[in-house]
Scaffold this active site. Structure first.
Site, PDB file in Angstrom:
ATOM      1  N   GLU A  46       0.862  -1.188   0.000  1.00  0.00           N
ATOM      2  CA  GLU A  46       0.000   0.000   0.000  1.00  0.00           C
ATOM      3  C   GLU A  46       0.893   1.230   0.000  1.00  0.00           C
ATOM      4  O   GLU A  46       1.388   1.649   1.038  1.00  0.00           O
ATOM      5  CB  GLU A  46      -0.926  -0.006   1.229  1.00  0.00           C
ATOM      6  N   ASP A  95      14.865   1.081   1.417  1.00  0.00           N
ATOM      7  CA  ASP A  95      14.054   1.056   2.634  1.00  0.00           C
ATOM      8  C   ASP A  95      14.935   0.829   3.861  1.00  0.00           C
ATOM      9  O   ASP A  95      16.160   0.895   3.788  1.00  0.00           O
ATOM     10  CB  ASP A  95      12.983  -0.035   2.523  1.00  0.00           C
ATOM     11  N   THR A 140       7.124  -3.513 -16.633  1.00  0.00           N
ATOM     12  CA  THR A 140       5.779  -3.632 -16.095  1.00  0.00           C
ATOM     13  C   THR A 140       5.175  -2.263 -15.852  1.00  0.00           C
ATOM     14  O   THR A 140       5.888  -1.301 -15.572  1.00  0.00           O
ATOM     15  CB  THR A 140       5.787  -4.430 -14.769  1.00  0.00           C
ATOM     16  N   VAL A 201       1.515  -9.775  -9.719  1.00  0.00           N
ATOM     17  CA  VAL A 201       0.623  -8.692  -9.296  1.00  0.00           C
ATOM     18  C   VAL A 201      -0.583  -8.641 -10.227  1.00  0.00           C
ATOM     19  O   VAL A 201      -1.624  -9.221  -9.957  1.00  0.00           O
ATOM     20  CB  VAL A 201       1.351  -7.328  -9.266  1.00  0.00           C
ATOM     21  N   MET A 288       6.581 -19.703 -45.005  1.00  0.00           N
ATOM     22  CA  MET A 288       7.421 -18.560 -44.693  1.00  0.00           C
ATOM     23  C   MET A 288       6.501 -17.373 -44.441  1.00  0.00           C
ATOM     24  O   MET A 288       5.879 -16.853 -45.372  1.00  0.00           O
ATOM     25  CB  MET A 288       8.391 -18.243 -45.846  1.00  0.00           C
ATOM     26  N   LYS A 362      21.224 -22.762 -32.820  1.00  0.00           N
ATOM     27  CA  LYS A 362      22.184 -23.327 -33.768  1.00  0.00           C
ATOM     28  C   LYS A 362      23.028 -22.213 -34.362  1.00  0.00           C
ATOM     29  O   LYS A 362      22.502 -21.173 -34.780  1.00  0.00           O
ATOM     30  CB  LYS A 362      21.424 -24.086 -34.859  1.00  0.00           C
ATOM     31  N   CYS A 440      22.079 -22.308 -43.122  1.00  0.00           N
ATOM     32  CA  CYS A 440      20.662 -22.013 -42.891  1.00  0.00           C
ATOM     33  C   CYS A 440      19.805 -23.257 -43.093  1.00  0.00           C
ATOM     34  O   CYS A 440      18.802 -23.456 -42.401  1.00  0.00           O
ATOM     35  CB  CYS A 440      20.203 -20.897 -43.820  1.00  0.00           C
TER      36      CYS A 440
END
Length: 531
Positions: A46, A95, A140, A201, A288, A362, A440
């Protein structure tokens, strides 16, 4: 407070935030439903309430938590915790100091601390906290953060500091049911020290149905912790046997031909045609597609995803694709082509690997060296320069542990590891190095074998099978080995054909030989060593 320090289950840690409650849902109603859904620890936060209001909220919350035998912590306010008899407190870096909080609180009080850096964690261990909140994992809207996003891959470095201590750890910031498995799977120290839970949360508090929101999270979390660690990438018995691996690879080739999976490929535009033809030759179907808007639908239909960023043209599509395939627990193969060549490629790779969890990574020595921040091998464009790694087996094993993925290191000899087993493969022909896109196509073949493995496992498992904590199902180590062997062995068959006179005639012959592969050919030709 209770006479003894409570035993705490940190797995699903709810941090409250009344400002996020949806219209029509009261705070206490939401809290109780979340506890019914599986929340195991509650922190009352709070930031804007005055002392009297905060105290009343804390007392009412405690009464509900006690009904479900769930410990309750207070954010920051030692006075509130003492006045209402909380089980402990959570404090931030700015704190009250932990040693002073210990003097004020009973000796049985739980004390947790937010940690964003290695130094923070070291200090938390020194001052004797009970747990640390590590993050932020993702950005966030719930809370403004003073420190940069750590990311999933950064949590492992923080967890490493906790090894040998009794301090527990939860990940914080941006965690939801849609990314919790990625967070838990990827947030592990190099030696395998996992998180003890996650702090959530908005995914619960902002929900109109907090009971089921909590239940979705709880189900996935419990499934993850019930799965053997490290994750089972291989289905073969340990110790691994080369002949058994060859048999598994052959079975996966048969599965590809049986199920003809759709293999989704976001690949560089230089090799699109070759990659599509290679996919078809192996018995699968290529698609693709790069638009982010298509990814949710494609991830449900396709058997596997390949992300190859040789030509990075739609990073948003790459980000969305892996996320959606993770959601549907489909294999994701990442080919970070030329990742060490530019800063943009390095930052793009980091963004992708924090957004989703690859099943297989890879690359050549320069590419994987760049991901590992190694200076042993240098890059020249998309190629490697130098002698290679002094100990490639150790390198791939360590990188697999760090990235929590199968690692495929391509070269004159290829190395594949899941972080435990290392496989060395010694097939191939020099012509592969003389055509564009051979590397590839290895990524394409690996993705195709992964799709076959996933579909075969899903067929055996059935739709009504219980939830488990794996991101994907199937023998992914064998699939990665199979993809490499398919390309290298096909190249050997192609190179010896009478119609092949050089690299120009080699490519079509190579595609032919991919299509002609059988489990028997693979087993006969495969040069496999288990290290």
């Amino acid at each position: 407070m209770s006479a003894t320090k409570p035993t705490v289950d940190y797995s699903l840690y709810l941090v409250t935030g009344r400002e996020l409650l949806p219209e029509g849902k009261s705070y206490l109603e939401s809290l109780e439903e979340s506890l019914q859904g599986g929340v195991t620890l509650v922190q009352i936060r709070e930031k804007n309430a005055d002392t009297g209001e905060f105290l009343q909220i804390a007392r009412d919350s405690k009464a509900i938590c006690r009904k479900y035998n769930v410990p309750i912590l207070i954010n920051d306010r030692i006075d509130i915790a003492l006045a209402m008899g909380a089980d402990g407190v959570h404090i931030g870096q700015t704190d009250m100091p932990v040693d002073l909080a210990r003097k004020l609180l009973p000796p049985n009080a739980i004390i947790g601390m937010t940690c964003n850096t290695v130094e923070h964690v070291k200090r938390a261990v020194q001052v004797g906290v009970d747990y640390v909140g590590l993050g932020p994992v993702w950005s966030t809207q719930t809370k403004k953060v003073a420190h940069p996003v750590v990311g999933v891959r950064g949590i492992g470095e923080l967890l490493e500091v906790l090894e040998g201590s009794n301090v527990k750890a939860v990940a914080i910031a941006g965690i939801k049911s849609t990314n919790v498995l990625h967070c838990l799977h990827g947030s592990v120290s190099p030696s395998g020290r996992p998180l003890d839970g996650v702090a959530v949360v908005s995914d619960i508090v902002a929900s109109t149905d907090p009971l089921n929101a909590a239940k979705r999270l709880s189900t996935k979390i419990k499934a993850f912790y019930s799965t053997p660690s490290p994750p089972v990438f291989s289905l073969s018995p340990s110790p691994y046997i080369a002949d058994a691996l060859k048999q598994s690879v052959g079975s996966l080739l048969s599965a590809v031909k049986e199920y003809s999976p759709l293999v989704h490929q976001i690949t560089n535009n230089v090799v699109t045609t070759q990659s599509a033809n290679a996919t078809l030759a192996l018995g699968a179907s290529p698609i693709m597609a790069t638009a982010p808007e298509e990814m949710a639908d494609l991830s449900k239909a396709a058997g596997a995803l390949l992300v190859n960023f040789g030509t990075i043209q739609n990073l948003d599509g790459m980000l969305a694709s892996g996320f959606n395939y993770n959601q549907n627990r489909k294999p994701v193969v990442f080919d970070p082509v030329g990742v060490g060549a530019t800063q943009y490629r390095r930052t793009s790779a980091a963004a992708l690997l924090n957004a989703w969890q690859p099943t297989v990574i890879k690359g050549n020595a320069a590419e994987l060296g760049a991901l590992a921040n190694s200076n042993e091998v240098q890059a020249k464009g998309v190629d490697s320069v130098g002698q290679g790694f002094s100990d490639p087996a150790a390198f791939v094993r360590n990188l697999a542990r760090k990235e929590r993925a199968i690692i495929v290191l391509t070269g004159v000899k290829d190395y594949v590891s899941d972080g435990t087993v290392v496989v060395r493969l010694s097939n191939g022909h020099p012509y592969l190095g003389e055509i564009t896109g051979s590397g590839c196509m290895v990524g394409t073949a690996v993705a195709t074998f992964c799709a076959g493995a996933s579909m075969a496992a899903a067929s055996k498992r059935g739709d009504d099978a219980p939830e488990d904590g794996r991101l994907v199902r199937g023998d992914m180590l064998a699939a990665a080995v199979g993809g490499v062997l398919a390309v290298t062995i096909a190249s050997e068959f192609a190179a010896t054909r009478q119609d092949v006179k050089g690299s120009g005639t080699f490519l079509p012959a190579f595609i032919d030989e991919l299509g002609a592969l059988t489990p028997e050919k693979l087993a006969e030709r495969a040069n496999v060593e288990i290290l």
